[in-house]
Design a protein around this motif. Structure first.
Motif, short mmCIF file in Angstrom:
data_model
loop_
_atom_site.label_atom_id
_atom_site.label_comp_id
_atom_site.label_asym_id
_atom_site.label_seq_id
_atom_site.Cartn_x
_atom_site.Cartn_y
_atom_site.Cartn_z
N GLU A 292 41.24 100.96 -53.88
CA GLU A 292 39.81 101.22 -53.85
C GLU A 292 39.17 101.30 -55.24
O GLU A 292 37.98 101.54 -55.37
N ARG A 293 39.94 101.09 -56.29
CA ARG A 293 39.40 101.15 -57.64
C ARG A 293 38.43 99.99 -57.85
O ARG A 293 38.66 98.87 -57.41
N SER A 294 37.32 100.24 -58.55
CA SER A 294 36.34 99.18 -58.79
C SER A 294 36.22 98.91 -60.29
O SER A 294 36.67 99.70 -61.11
N ARG B 186 45.29 101.65 -57.69
CA ARG B 186 44.92 101.90 -56.29
C ARG B 186 43.96 100.82 -55.80
O ARG B 186 43.20 100.23 -56.57
#
Length: 191
Positions: free
Chosen positions: A83-85, A81
């Motif tokens: 928005e994964r950090s 995804r």
């Protein structure tokens, strides 16, 4: 019914093929009728290595369902995804040793020293050869014009705009740059 003109090897191969097809069909039927997987089982208490090795053999059909649940959980987490950090520290395989240092301190990977980038390549000037003079012993000179500047007389071995004059003939001059050799010819040969 097996035809009479078949050899024993052909008949055995046909029987084996039909047996395999029946097994694949039965497994597919079982998987389709099993339904969606349920919730993940609770963590089991620690077992001895011998009990842990015997458990997969005893589990049998439960392994396929557990694998299905694992796949569905992974897909639900969507590791790709947008928005994964990035994680707080380096990834460690389960059971691998923690890095040396104070507890809770994340260690940064060692900095990799990269070579400096090459200097930007300058555009090649558009030289115009005005004339040449050939001297004995490989010497000579050339009158060379760079756009926007008056012609300049250059001796063999001297430089102009980052190019060194290597040699001259009655109709051309050879210039060498850092990675380029230019041969410029006079538009009208000199007598």
């Amino acid at each position: 019914m097996i035809p009479r003109d078949w050899s024993a090897a052909n008949a055995a191969a046909l029987v084996l093929l039909l047996s395999c097809a029946a097994i694949v069909g039965a497994v597919a039927q079982r998987e389709v009728s099993a339904g969606p997987p349920g919730p993940a089982p609770a963590a089991a208490p620690a077992r001895s290595p011998a009990a842990a090795a015997a458990a997969p053999r005893a589990a049998g059909a439960r392994d396929a369902a557990a694998l299905d649940r694992l796949v569905l959980e992974t897909v639900a987490r969507n590791p790709f995804r947008a928005e994964r950090s990035r994680g707080a520290g380096r990834f460690r395989l389960p059971g691998s040793e923690a890095p040396a240092g104070p507890p809770g301190a994340a260690t940064a990977p060692a900095a990799v020293q990269l070579p400096p980038p090459p200097p930007p390549r300058l555009p090649t000037p558009q030289f115009r050869l005005v004339g040449t003079a050939v001297l004995g012993g490989g010497g000579g000179l050339a009158a060379i014009e760079v756009p926007g500047a008056p012609p300049r007389v250059v001796n063999v071995g001297e430089s102009i705009s980052g190019f060194r004059l290597e040699s001259v003939t009655p109709v051309e001059a050879r210039l060498r740059g850092a990675d380029t050799t230019l041969v410029i010819r006079s538009s009208s040969p000199t007598p």
